[in-house]
Design an enzyme around this catalytic site. Sequence first.
Site, PDB file in Angstrom:
ATOM      1  N   ARG A  58       0.905  -1.431  -0.029  1.00  0.00           N
ATOM      2  CA  ARG A  58       0.091  -0.161   0.034  1.00  0.00           C
ATOM      3  C   ARG A  58       0.994   1.214  -0.019  1.00  0.00           C
ATOM      4  O   ARG A  58       0.514   2.298  -0.540  1.00  0.00           O
ATOM      5  CB  ARG A  58      -0.963   0.093   1.200  1.00  0.00           C
ATOM      6  CG  ARG A  58      -2.170  -0.844   0.822  1.00  0.00           C
ATOM      7  CD  ARG A  58      -2.982  -1.201   2.040  1.00  0.00           C
ATOM      8  NE  ARG A  58      -2.432  -2.205   3.011  1.00  0.00           N
ATOM      9  CZ  ARG A  58      -2.685  -2.503   4.320  1.00  0.00           C
ATOM     10  NH1 ARG A  58      -3.499  -1.461   4.902  1.00  0.00           N
ATOM     11  NH2 ARG A  58      -2.260  -3.323   4.883  1.00  0.00           N
ATOM     12  N   GLU A  95       1.599  -5.067  13.412  1.00  0.00           N
ATOM     13  CA  GLU A  95       0.538  -5.072  14.430  1.00  0.00           C
ATOM     14  C   GLU A  95       0.084  -6.443  14.560  1.00  0.00           C
ATOM     15  O   GLU A  95      -0.289  -7.169  15.526  1.00  0.00           O
ATOM     16  CB  GLU A  95      -0.599  -4.140  13.941  1.00  0.00           C
ATOM     17  CG  GLU A  95      -1.684  -4.019  15.007  1.00  0.00           C
ATOM     18  CD  GLU A  95      -2.885  -3.323  14.507  1.00  0.00           C
ATOM     19  OE1 GLU A  95      -2.896  -2.969  13.357  1.00  0.00           O
ATOM     20  OE2 GLU A  95      -3.919  -3.143  15.079  1.00  0.00           O
TER      21      GLU A  95
HETATM   22  O1  PRP Z   1       3.252   0.478  11.427  1.00  0.00           O
HETATM   23  P1  PRP Z   1       3.073  -0.982  11.399  1.00  0.00           P
HETATM   24  O2  PRP Z   1       2.563  -1.871  12.676  1.00  0.00           O
HETATM   25  O3  PRP Z   1       4.415  -1.579  11.044  1.00  0.00           O
HETATM   26  O4  PRP Z   1       1.990  -1.173  10.533  1.00  0.00           O
HETATM   27  C1  PRP Z   1       1.893  -0.524   9.407  1.00  0.00           C
HETATM   28  C2  PRP Z   1       2.125  -1.195   8.063  1.00  0.00           C
HETATM   29  O5  PRP Z   1       1.177  -2.527   7.878  1.00  0.00           O
HETATM   30  C3  PRP Z   1       0.492  -2.340   6.670  1.00  0.00           C
HETATM   31  O6  PRP Z   1       1.304  -3.131   5.627  1.00  0.00           O
HETATM   32  P2  PRP Z   1       1.188  -4.627   5.410  1.00  0.00           P
HETATM   33  O7  PRP Z   1       2.458  -5.067   5.989  1.00  0.00           O
HETATM   34  O8  PRP Z   1       0.024  -5.348   6.039  1.00  0.00           O
HETATM   35  O9  PRP Z   1       1.412  -5.078   4.227  1.00  0.00           O
HETATM   36  P3  PRP Z   1       0.465  -4.645   2.804  1.00  0.00           P
HETATM   37  O10 PRP Z   1       0.653  -2.996   2.474  1.00  0.00           O
HETATM   38  O11 PRP Z   1       1.417  -5.289   1.703  1.00  0.00           O
HETATM   39  O12 PRP Z   1      -0.867  -5.055   2.821  1.00  0.00           O
HETATM   40  C4  PRP Z   1       0.498  -0.750   6.126  1.00  0.00           C
HETATM   41  O13 PRP Z   1       0.290  -0.634   4.984  1.00  0.00           O
HETATM   42  C5  PRP Z   1       1.993  -0.315   6.630  1.00  0.00           C
HETATM   43  O14 PRP Z   1       2.857  -0.701   5.959  1.00  0.00           O
HETATM   44  N1  ADE Z   2      -5.675  -1.549  11.527  1.00  0.00           N
HETATM   45  C1  ADE Z   2      -4.772  -1.779  10.315  1.00  0.00           C
HETATM   46  N2  ADE Z   2      -5.747  -1.559   9.022  1.00  0.00           N
HETATM   47  C2  ADE Z   2      -5.145  -1.537   7.985  1.00  0.00           C
HETATM   48  N3  ADE Z   2      -3.711  -1.664   7.689  1.00  0.00           N
HETATM   49  C3  ADE Z   2      -3.132  -1.973   8.988  1.00  0.00           C
HETATM   50  N4  ADE Z   2      -1.861  -2.158   9.017  1.00  0.00           N
HETATM   51  C4  ADE Z   2      -1.411  -2.537  10.190  1.00  0.00           C
HETATM   52  N5  ADE Z   2      -2.808  -2.250  11.015  1.00  0.00           N
HETATM   53  C5  ADE Z   2      -3.646  -2.060  10.309  1.00  0.00           C
END
Ligand code: PRP
Ligand code: ADE
Length: 170
Positions: A58, A95
């Site tokens: 994302r 998370e």
């Molecule tokens: O602050 P944090 O606890 O590290 O969480 C935030 C991250 O989690 C999500 O990505 P995710 O790893 O789910 O990957 P994606 O974008 O491929 O769905 C979001 O896009 C951030 O990059």
């Molecule tokens: N609650 C949440 N919603 C969407 N993206 C996330 N990445 C980590 N936590 C998330």
Amino acid sequence: MDLKSKIREIENFPKEGISFKDITTLLKDRNAFSYAVNKIVDDLKDKEIDYVVGPEARGFLMGAAVAYALGVGFIPVRKPGKLPSKTTRLDYELEYGTDSLEIHSDAISQGDKIAIVDDLLATGGTVRAVAELIESLGGEIAAMEFLIELEDLNGRDKLDGYHINSLVNY
Ligand SMILES: O=P(O)(O)OC[C@H]1O[C@H](OP(=O)(O)OP(=O)(O)O)[C@H](O)[C@@H]1O
Ligand SMILES: Nc1ncnc2[nH]cnc12
């Protein structure tokens, strides 16, 4: 523009207890998408940014749009095994789980001024890992920009000393 009203919340995705912030509804809305990108660009304008770095997946959506609007190049940070040339790798916590990230080792030069852009700040594990990757290659983090910040997870506590900007808070 009420950006929060454009974000869809899905309870218990991808795991029980997580309230997932779905930005696909915001991205689909041309006015909301351009407003959000321009707000981030406004915060970066006076910072002499050389490159935007965005983490998969994302972070690519917001990061590439911000880079284009700001008039600078975009550097991807990816999950392991996806980047074809020599990479630098770091492990980090989410998370909901753990993961690793990689960047092309030749993507950043000493002194490059970098803005990290991602869709969401939760625990801060991802952006901290991205910052460590950039700094290990000699880059300077001028700003960290997020569409969404989940304040209860205290991501900012991990990010002392960095300029942090977020547009929508939960
Ligand atoms: O602050 P944090 O606890 O590290 O969480 C935030 C991250 O989690 C999500 O990505 P995710 O790893 O789910 O990957 P994606 O974008 O491929 O769905 C979001 O896009 C951030 O990059
Ligand atoms: N609650 C949440 N919603 C969407 N993206 C996330 N990445 C980590 N936590 C998330």
